[in-house]
Design a protein around this motif. Structure first.
Motif, PDB file in Angstrom:
ATOM      1  N   ASN A  75       0.842  -1.206   0.000  1.00 24.00           N
ATOM      2  CA  ASN A  75       0.000   0.000   0.000  1.00 24.00           C
ATOM      3  C   ASN A  75       0.879   1.259   0.000  1.00 24.00           C
ATOM      4  O   ASN A  75       0.865   2.038   0.952  1.00 24.00           O
ATOM      5  CB  ASN A  75      -0.906   0.007   1.238  1.00 24.00           C
ATOM      6  N   PRO A  76       1.635   1.458  -1.084  1.00 23.65           N
ATOM      7  CA  PRO A  76       2.655   2.517  -1.062  1.00 23.65           C
ATOM      8  C   PRO A  76       2.128   3.937  -1.191  1.00 23.65           C
ATOM      9  O   PRO A  76       2.770   4.876  -0.729  1.00 23.65           O
ATOM     10  CB  PRO A  76       3.537   2.164  -2.267  1.00 23.65           C
ATOM     11  N   VAL A  77       0.977   4.123  -1.805  1.00 20.58           N
ATOM     12  CA  VAL A  77       0.570   5.483  -2.181  1.00 20.58           C
ATOM     13  C   VAL A  77      -0.084   6.243  -1.035  1.00 20.58           C
ATOM     14  O   VAL A  77       0.267   7.394  -0.754  1.00 20.58           O
ATOM     15  CB  VAL A  77      -0.384   5.444  -3.398  1.00 20.58           C
ATOM     16  N   ASP A  78      -1.049   5.614  -0.340  1.00 24.57           N
ATOM     17  CA  ASP A  78      -1.837   6.348   0.652  1.00 24.57           C
ATOM     18  C   ASP A  78      -1.390   6.118   2.089  1.00 24.57           C
ATOM     19  O   ASP A  78      -1.949   6.683   3.016  1.00 24.57           O
ATOM     20  CB  ASP A  78      -3.319   5.966   0.520  1.00 24.57           C
ATOM     21  N   THR A  79      -0.348   5.278   2.286  1.00 23.23           N
ATOM     22  CA  THR A  79       0.006   4.827   3.628  1.00 23.23           C
ATOM     23  C   THR A  79       1.364   5.366   4.067  1.00 23.23           C
ATOM     24  O   THR A  79       2.324   5.355   3.300  1.00 23.23           O
ATOM     25  CB  THR A  79       0.039   3.279   3.668  1.00 23.23           C
ATOM     26  N   HIS A  80       1.433   5.813   5.320  1.00 26.19           N
ATOM     27  CA  HIS A  80       2.711   6.155   5.955  1.00 26.19           C
ATOM     28  C   HIS A  80       2.980   5.167   7.078  1.00 26.19           C
ATOM     29  O   HIS A  80       2.088   4.862   7.872  1.00 26.19           O
ATOM     30  CB  HIS A  80       2.693   7.580   6.510  1.00 26.19           C
ATOM     31  N   TYR A  81       4.213   4.680   7.132  1.00 22.90           N
ATOM     32  CA  TYR A  81       4.630   3.749   8.170  1.00 22.90           C
ATOM     33  C   TYR A  81       5.352   4.535   9.253  1.00 22.90           C
ATOM     34  O   TYR A  81       6.423   5.090   9.021  1.00 22.90           O
ATOM     35  CB  TYR A  81       5.539   2.670   7.545  1.00 22.90           C
ATOM     36  N   ILE A  82       4.753   4.599  10.444  1.00 26.30           N
ATOM     37  CA  ILE A  82       5.385   5.281  11.574  1.00 26.30           C
ATOM     38  C   ILE A  82       6.250   4.264  12.320  1.00 26.30           C
ATOM     39  O   ILE A  82       5.748   3.485  13.136  1.00 26.30           O
ATOM     40  CB  ILE A  82       4.347   5.913  12.532  1.00 26.30           C
ATOM     41  N   ILE A  83       7.538   4.231  11.993  1.00 24.57           N
ATOM     42  CA  ILE A  83       8.469   3.368  12.732  1.00 24.57           C
ATOM     43  C   ILE A  83       8.698   3.995  14.100  1.00 24.57           C
ATOM     44  O   ILE A  83       8.845   5.202  14.234  1.00 24.57           O
ATOM     45  CB  ILE A  83       9.794   3.196  11.949  1.00 24.57           C
ATOM     46  N   GLY A  84       8.756   3.133  15.118  1.00 30.24           N
ATOM     47  CA  GLY A  84       8.763   3.624  16.489  1.00 30.24           C
ATOM     48  C   GLY A  84      10.123   3.792  17.114  1.00 30.24           C
ATOM     49  O   GLY A  84      10.230   4.306  18.223  1.00 30.24           O
ATOM     50  N   SER A  85      11.186   3.341  16.442  1.00 27.72           N
ATOM     51  CA  SER A  85      12.500   3.442  17.048  1.00 27.72           C
ATOM     52  C   SER A  85      13.505   3.947  16.022  1.00 27.72           C
ATOM     53  O   SER A  85      13.154   4.212  14.870  1.00 27.72           O
ATOM     54  CB  SER A  85      12.944   2.087  17.611  1.00 27.72           C
TER      55      SER A  85
END
Length: 392
Positions: free
Chosen positions: A181-191
């Motif tokens: 899901n590359p277009v509408d999604t942001h991945y919030i990495i926690g570290s």
């Protein structure tokens, strides 16, 4: 000098080792994150939320009874008093504003102890964004209160059932989802892990911790620099935040505390700097616990947030250059330290944070030294683990 280069490397650690399908996502982030977060508009919103929503600045508390016992002047940076109960929210506030400015509609995240998951679910509720959190099935069982907090906040919590069913596996699942899901999604990495620019971006958002320590120590002691800063390290975001403005202050000792589990060489440990060697984990080159043929060794810690087989590349660099001092604390000693802090100062720490306090037993220092310990989270989420342990 501790610095990151244009390709995301701290010395030989870092970079972006990613599958081709992730390249557009990472490139979009790399090209845009600095112009966005350095803009006045971003900073105004970020600082406003840190103050009025998160509750910053967090106190720097002189722990008099702890100081008396350990014969030094010990201050606690009270990240446990942040909204959601840990430092994690500093980063999620920054990343949700960034995601909004990038036009993203959906957020995914990974979590171990659940604090980052709760912090992500919290800011998604605040901003009205869809939220899915991946969490190891084992961690879901031992951190049930945080699972329910995420669900109450409106997040979907997806169990990771591969491998050790802990943080590493949750991160794998989140990255797979992002590829799809590359277009509408942001991945919030926690570290401070993952491909560039994540390690440096997360560290920048967490650097508010050391920024405040400097100002608070100046007010309390007439000097910005302590003699020592102590923080626990799994991936290492709370430590990166506490160390950030002291990286290039050689008079300040930076003490990173890893989880030794049942013993460094027991086969049930997460002491990466003692056991790891150079490898690629979740998109960056770092120190990694692995077998002779490069397979990831499953880590163990009583604390879900330290149960990770690697460390962030900035911490690998601190270890490699000798700028950071790394110690390892076993499960039992961390639990004892958690109860001790509870009894001496009336503060029940997260078990992750308890590792940092236990390190006082391994370190040498002078009675005149000023020591700051980053109390990265509160122990509400760990009550079941404390109860099962039972030695109080």
């Amino acid at each position: 000098m501790i610095r990151i280069d244009e390709n995301g490397f701290y010395g030989k650690f870092g970079g972006a080792f990613i599958p081709e399908m992730l390249y557009p996502n990472i490139e979009e982030l790399r090209e845009n994150y600095l112009p966005i977060i350095n803009s006045e508009e971003f900073q105004v919103e970020f600082r406003h939320l840190l103050k009025d929503y998160v509750g910053r600045p967090t106190p720097l508390f002189l722990a008099e009874r702890l100081s008396e016992k350990y014969k030094a002047k010990i201050y606690l940076k009270r990240e446990d008093l942040c909204h959601t109960g840990a430092h994690k929210v500093n980063n999620t506030v920054g990343q949700i504003i960034l995601a909004k400015k990038l036009g993203k509609k959906r957020i995914i995240a990974e979590t171990g102890a659940g604090q980052h998951g709760v912090a992500t679910a919290t800011v998604c509720a605040l901003m009205g964004m869809d939220c899915t959190v991946y969490m190891g099935a084992v961690d879901m069982e031992r951190q049930k209160p945080n699972v329910e907090r995420m669900r109450i906040l409106g997040a979907k919590v997806v169990p990771a059932t591969s491998g050790s069913q802990t943080l590493k596996d949750a991160t794998n699942e989140a990255m797979r989802q992002w590829i799809n899901n590359p277009v509408d999604t942001h991945y919030i990495i926690g570290s401070v892990v993952g491909p560039h620019p994540y390690p440096e971006m997360v560290a920048k958002f967490q650097s508010v911790i050391s920024e405040e320590i400097k100002a608070q120590l100046l007010e309390k002691e007439g000097r910005e620099n302590p003699d020592m800063v102590i923080a626990c390290v799994g991936g290492g975001s709370n430590a990166a935040g506490a160390f950030y403005h002291y990286y290039n202050e050689p008079s300040v000792r930076l003490i990173a505390v890893e989880a030794a589990g049942l013993g460094i060489f027991s086969g049930k440990s997460a002491a990466t700097t003692s056991l790891g060697k150079l490898g690629i984990l979740h998109g960056s080159r770092t120190l990694l616990m692995q077998t002779e043929d490069g397979q990831v060794v499953e880590p163990h810690s009583i604390s879900a947030g330290l149960d990770y087989p690697g460390i962030g590349p900035v911490h690998a660099h601190l270890f490699d250059t000798g700028r950071g001092e790394f110690v390892a604390v076993e499960d039992e000693d961390a639990m004892v330290a958690g109860i001790e802090l509870s009894r001496l100062e009336g503060i029940i720490p997260a078990i992750e944070s308890a590792h940092a306090f236990s390190a006082l037993n391994q370190l040498s220092y002078n009675p005149s030294d000023i020591i700051v310990i980053n109390l990265s989270g509160r122990g509400d989420k760990d009550l079941e683990t404390y109860i099962k342990w039972g030695n109080y």
